[in-house]
Design an enzyme around this catalytic site. Structure first.
Site, PDB file in Angstrom:
ATOM      1  N   ARG A 126       0.116 -15.675   2.221  1.00  0.00           N
ATOM      2  CA  ARG A 126       0.634 -16.788   3.032  1.00  0.00           C
ATOM      3  C   ARG A 126       0.004 -18.123   2.623  1.00  0.00           C
ATOM      4  NH1 ARG A 126       0.154 -15.894   9.024  1.00  0.00           N
ATOM      5  NH2 ARG A 126      -1.794 -14.875   8.547  1.00  0.00           N
ATOM      6  N   PHE A 131      -9.648 -24.785  -3.132  1.00  0.00           N
ATOM      7  CA  PHE A 131      -9.056 -24.125  -4.296  1.00  0.00           C
ATOM      8  C   PHE A 131      -8.293 -25.064  -5.231  1.00  0.00           C
ATOM      9  CE2 PHE A 131      -6.117 -21.984  -0.921  1.00  0.00           C
ATOM     10  CZ  PHE A 131      -5.195 -23.034  -0.912  1.00  0.00           C
ATOM     11  N   GLY A 187     -15.070 -23.493  -0.330  1.00  0.00           N
ATOM     12  CA  GLY A 187     -14.638 -24.369  -1.414  1.00  0.00           C
ATOM     13  C   GLY A 187     -13.188 -24.768  -1.250  1.00  0.00           C
ATOM     14  N   ASP A 213     -12.411 -19.975   1.128  1.00  0.00           N
ATOM     15  CA  ASP A 213     -11.641 -20.877   2.006  1.00  0.00           C
ATOM     16  C   ASP A 213     -12.430 -22.166   2.200  1.00  0.00           C
ATOM     17  OD1 ASP A 213      -9.881 -21.936   4.142  1.00  0.00           O
ATOM     18  OD2 ASP A 213      -9.145 -19.877   4.251  1.00  0.00           O
ATOM     19  N   ASP A 225      23.659   6.669 -10.791  1.00  0.00           N
ATOM     20  CA  ASP A 225      23.234   6.167 -12.101  1.00  0.00           C
ATOM     21  C   ASP A 225      21.722   6.307 -12.208  1.00  0.00           C
ATOM     22  OD1 ASP A 225      23.822   4.845 -14.615  1.00  0.00           O
ATOM     23  OD2 ASP A 225      22.605   3.209 -13.816  1.00  0.00           O
TER      24      ASP A 225
HETATM   25  C1  LIG Z   1      -1.553 -19.977   6.278  1.00  0.00           C
HETATM   26  S1  LIG Z   1      -3.254 -19.675   6.139  1.00  0.00           S
HETATM   27  C2  LIG Z   1      -3.301 -18.029   5.470  1.00  0.00           C
HETATM   28  C3  LIG Z   1      -4.549 -17.316   5.803  1.00  0.00           C
HETATM   29  C4  LIG Z   1      -4.702 -15.924   5.215  1.00  0.00           C
HETATM   30  N1  LIG Z   1      -4.520 -15.903   3.798  1.00  0.00           N
HETATM   31  C5  LIG Z   1      -3.776 -14.954   5.889  1.00  0.00           C
HETATM   32  O1  LIG Z   1      -2.828 -14.475   5.269  1.00  0.00           O
HETATM   33  O2  LIG Z   1      -4.016 -14.650   7.040  1.00  0.00           O
HETATM   34  C6  LIG Z   1      -3.702 -20.702   4.809  1.00  0.00           C
HETATM   35  C7  LIG Z   1      -5.179 -20.641   4.491  1.00  0.00           C
HETATM   36  O3  LIG Z   1      -5.430 -21.434   3.332  1.00  0.00           O
HETATM   37  C8  LIG Z   1      -6.609 -22.152   3.538  1.00  0.00           C
HETATM   38  N2  LIG Z   1      -6.594 -23.368   2.713  1.00  0.00           N
HETATM   39  C9  LIG Z   1      -5.774 -24.420   2.823  1.00  0.00           C
HETATM   40  N3  LIG Z   1      -6.072 -25.339   1.901  1.00  0.00           N
HETATM   41  C10 LIG Z   1      -7.105 -24.846   1.182  1.00  0.00           C
HETATM   42  C11 LIG Z   1      -7.837 -25.336   0.082  1.00  0.00           C
HETATM   43  N4  LIG Z   1      -7.544 -26.521  -0.457  1.00  0.00           N
HETATM   44  N5  LIG Z   1      -8.821 -24.576  -0.418  1.00  0.00           N
HETATM   45  C12 LIG Z   1      -9.114 -23.363   0.133  1.00  0.00           C
HETATM   46  N6  LIG Z   1      -8.438 -22.857   1.182  1.00  0.00           N
HETATM   47  C13 LIG Z   1      -7.444 -23.579   1.692  1.00  0.00           C
HETATM   48  C14 LIG Z   1      -6.558 -22.474   5.007  1.00  0.00           C
HETATM   49  O4  LIG Z   1      -7.824 -22.827   5.498  1.00  0.00           O
HETATM   50  C15 LIG Z   1      -6.035 -21.195   5.586  1.00  0.00           C
HETATM   51  O5  LIG Z   1      -7.063 -20.313   5.872  1.00  0.00           O
END
Ligand SMILES: C[S@@+](CC[C@H](N)C(=O)[O-])C[C@H]1O[C@@H](n2cnc3c(N)ncnc32)[C@H](O)[C@@H]1O
Length: 704
Positions: free
Chosen positions: A613, A598, A596, A571, A103
């Site tokens: 992630r 998020f 900061g 982060d 298809d």
């Molecule tokens: C599971 S890790 C993933 C890291 C990265 N993105 C990766 O794929 O390798 C989650 C990330 O989110 C950041 N994080 C958690 N809460 C956060 C917030 N309120 N503001 C900014 N970053 C935050 C953590 O410090 C961590 O680095």
């Protein structure tokens, strides 16, 4: 134009079959379940001899129920082929060996275009394609029919799809109507025929041209090669069929789901029934054009269905069935799990292991028992790996290959007896090699696996992640029973303190734990980053912001893959202050860091936001809060690239995602359709979904 071109070549082909795999089909009754003259011509010109039995299946599947257009095309192809495979023994009084269904659809802006119903419909379709790139998907189903002595037929189904990108020139009204009035659009998907007048509308084609005409011949031949040369090298399909249908009697799971009509049965397969439950709207699902033509195989071996010729009552074989479905993109269809092949402890995406033990009181089959024992021993293997990694065994053997157990014990300050057991276990797990010496204890070396992934200084070292598993995931899983009973996470029990925010409360208030966590994130981002960064064509984006980008490992993969892109990693301050530990040797000025929160602070401006992630760690409420912040910062046309393990729509896999969900974190694992809905509510339309075949999947969404 196309026909003549082929005709010139076909004289030679009459006597010569270019693809040797086509010759494997000679002497078999091959049936094409399609009336399309273009498909017929493609297959004829390839030297295939077949009968044409057009399918009676009405192409009325509800498109809205499929999360990706190719799923719709594949399902329609399956239904067409199965309808013919099932009808022929009854109505034609002969059973085909192979039925081919296909298809072809065109997908643009999240819509599926089939054949136009009238000129106005053709106008609507063609004007929606004008000046744009669209995708042409052909779903193909190959049904292998195996006739049994008792007049029953086994059906084995293999399906795949191919995507080709086509760009149309800007079409003036005059040109559009001239083309429509030529009559050519009426019986063609998307309202054009690339092989004839419609070819004049096309600016470029990325991928298999014949796929646009109506049949992906190259991919089809590769599938035949897999079926006849690799899976079934001995006595044709006998062995594949035997392996697939081998051992079956746990009929309940299959038999009770088999409706009387095989055609319906297929549409009620677990995955498609899950699609029926999904309310996600249909979106394109495609990789970048450069990878289109060869990475789109989603072959799957479905259960060997048995149907009685006379009345269509379905029945399942008495012998027990061991079945593994594989959707691996480049390896193609793969049957594992026969007597000689080891079953994976954790099946990857698309692999389904079904071991159905005959009768409760019958003698256990070796492979059934082995599977259970492997599951029971899995934790011992994990812990042996964690311990060897923690004690730096792999680093020591890298520096000083050929240590014996006594020397190693001295280095790691451990008992000789315990060290010997650990080293021997590592050899049996394929992590170390041992060399015997005359009248002396053996000496040890790293295997290639350990060299690549277990040394702490390897480029793709998983050392950090292994330590995280040992120190964080292991304690959580040791409280799994409570987690299941209570339905909540077990951080307090595992780490001795209450947690509202895992990062700020648990990981980041201790330097050692923080660094360990960052190393874990770094190692996974290093091994998955390239696949995520190259999953889509991001050339239209100039600035990206990697939210929660941690050490920047993912960001560096993005700048490496996209020369025109700069990335801001955003982060928490506790993370950003540590990034010097992780800066690559060759500093890339296109990656910068901003500290900061998020959820609370203003987000850096960018054309593309990356969430790798991140969302699985948070509840729907928190996810909405973050997405709404991103949506407010974004202008229309901005992108959002989400990378997670996407659960299958029927939540039957992938196993890794389901096991991760067991840790009962505050967040949850979601399917691509669930993420699509969350994002849609903040004005993001899912443009592409990609299963990278690495640990993480990816989705590209556009703010409308
Ligand atoms: C599971 S890790 C993933 C890291 C990265 N993105 C990766 O794929 O390798 C989650 C990330 O989110 C950041 N994080 C958690 N809460 C956060 C917030 N309120 N503001 C900014 N970053 C935050 C953590 O410090 C961590 O680095």
């Amino acid at each position: 134009m196309f026909s003549n071109l082929f005709r010139e070549q076909s004289d030679e082909r009459a006597t010569m079959v270019l693809n040797p795999v086509i010759s494997k089909l000679s002497g078999k009754l091959v049936v094409l379940a399609s009336a399309s003259p273009r498909r017929l011509e493609i297959l004829r010109n390839a030297g295939l001899r077949f009968e044409v039995v057009p399918s009676w299946f009405k192409e009325t599947l509800d498109k809205g129920l499929y999360t990706a257009p190719h799923e719709y095309a594949v399902e329609t192809a399956k239904q067409k082929a199965l309808e013919v495979a099932r009808r022929m023994p009854i109505k034609h009084l002969k059973t085909p060996d192979i039925v081919i269904g296909a298809d072809t659809i065109v997908s643009v802006d999240g819509m599926i275009l089939e054949k136009p119903v009238d000129k106005h419909d053709a106008y609507r379709m063609l004007s929606s394609l004008s000046g744009k790139e669209h995708s042409v998907f052909t779903g193909v189903a190959i049904v292998l029919c195996h006739e049994k002595e008792n007049e029953e037929v086994d059906y084995q189904l293999i399906d795949f799809y191919e995507e080709t990108k086509v760009k149309f020139a800007d079409l003036s009204e005059d040109m559009l109507w001239e083309y429509i009035n030529s009559g050519e659009p009426m019986d063609k998907a998307g309202g054009y025929g690339i092989q004839a007048l419609g070819g004049m509308l096309v600016e470029y084609v990325h991928g298999d041209f014949l796929n646009v005409v109506g049949f992906p011949l190259n991919h089809f031949c590769k599938q035949l090669d897999l079926i006849y040369n690799r899976c079934t090298s001995s006595s044709d399909q006998e062995s594949a069929s035997a392996r697939l249908s081998k051992s079956s009697p746990h009929p309940t799971s299959v038999l009770t789901q088999l409706p009387h009509n095989l055609t319906d049965q297929s549409s009620q397969s677990p995955s498609s029934s899950a699609k029926h439950n999904s309310s996600a709207s249909l979106r394109p699902n495609s990789p970048p054009a450069s990878q289109t033509h060869h990475t789109h195989g989603s072959p799957s071996f479905s259960p060997v269905h048995k149907a009685k010729k006379e009345d269509g009552d379905s029945e399942v074989s008495e012998s027990s069935r061991m079945l593994v479905n594989s959707f691996s993109k480049d390896r193609g269809a793969e049957i594992i799990g026969s007597d000689n092949t080891a079953l994976p402890l954790i099946p990857s995406r698309g692999q389904v292991i079904e071991l159905n033990v005959a009768r409760e009181d019958s003698e256990p089959k070796r492979e059934d028992l082995q599977r259970i024992m492997e599951l029971m021993d899995g934790f011992k293997a994990s812990k042996a790996l964690f311990t060897a990694s923690k004690l730096c065994v792999f680093d020591l053997l890298h520096r000083s290959p050929g240590l014996d157990s006594a020397q190693m014990a001295q280095e790691i300050k451990a008992s000789v007896k315990g060290t010997e057991c650990l080293l021997e276990a590592c050899v049996s797990l394929g992590l170390l090699k041992s060399k015997d010496r005359k009248c002396q204890k053996p000496v040890y070396e790293n295997t290639d696996l350990a060299v690549r992934f277990l040394r702490s200084d390897a480029s793709y070292s998983l050392h950090g992640y292994i330590q995280h598993c040992n120190n964080t995931v292991w304690p959580l899983f040791s409280h799994l029973e409570s987690a299941v009973l209570e339905g909540s996470h077990q951080h307090e029990k595992a780490f001795g303190k209450k947690t509202n925010d895992l990062f700020q409360d648990t990981y980041y208030n201790n330097q050692e734990i923080k660094l360990r966590f960052m190393r874990a994130m770094h190692s996974i981002a290093k091994v998955t980053g390239k696949d995520v960064a190259t999953a889509f064509d991001l050339s239209t984006f100039k600035t990206a912001c990697d939210l929660g980008g941690c050490t920047g490992a993912m960001a560096y993969e993005f700048t490496e893959a996209h020369p025109g892109l700069t990335v801001t990693v955003f982060d928490l301050p506790a993370v950003v202050e540590m990034i010097e530990h992780f800066r690559p040797q060759h500093k890339d000025n296109r990656v910068s860091f901003v500290a900061g929160d998020f959820f609370q602070d203003e987000l850096p401006k960018a054309d593309l936001y990356i969430l790798a992630r991140i969302l699985h760690d948070w509840s729907d409420e928190k996810v909405h809060s973050l997405l709404s912040k991103i949506a407010q910062t974004c202008t229309p046309g901005c992108g959002l690239l989400l990378s997670e393990i996407f659960l299958d729509e029927d939540r039957k896999g992938p196993c890794r995602g389901l096991l991760q969900a067991l840790s009962m974190s505050v967040g949850k694992q979601r399917s691509a359709a669930e993420y699509t809905l969350l994002l849609k509510s903040h004005g993001f339309i899912t443009a592409h979904v990609r299963h990278t075949d690495n640990l993480l999947d990816a989705m590209l969404c556009i703010r409308v």
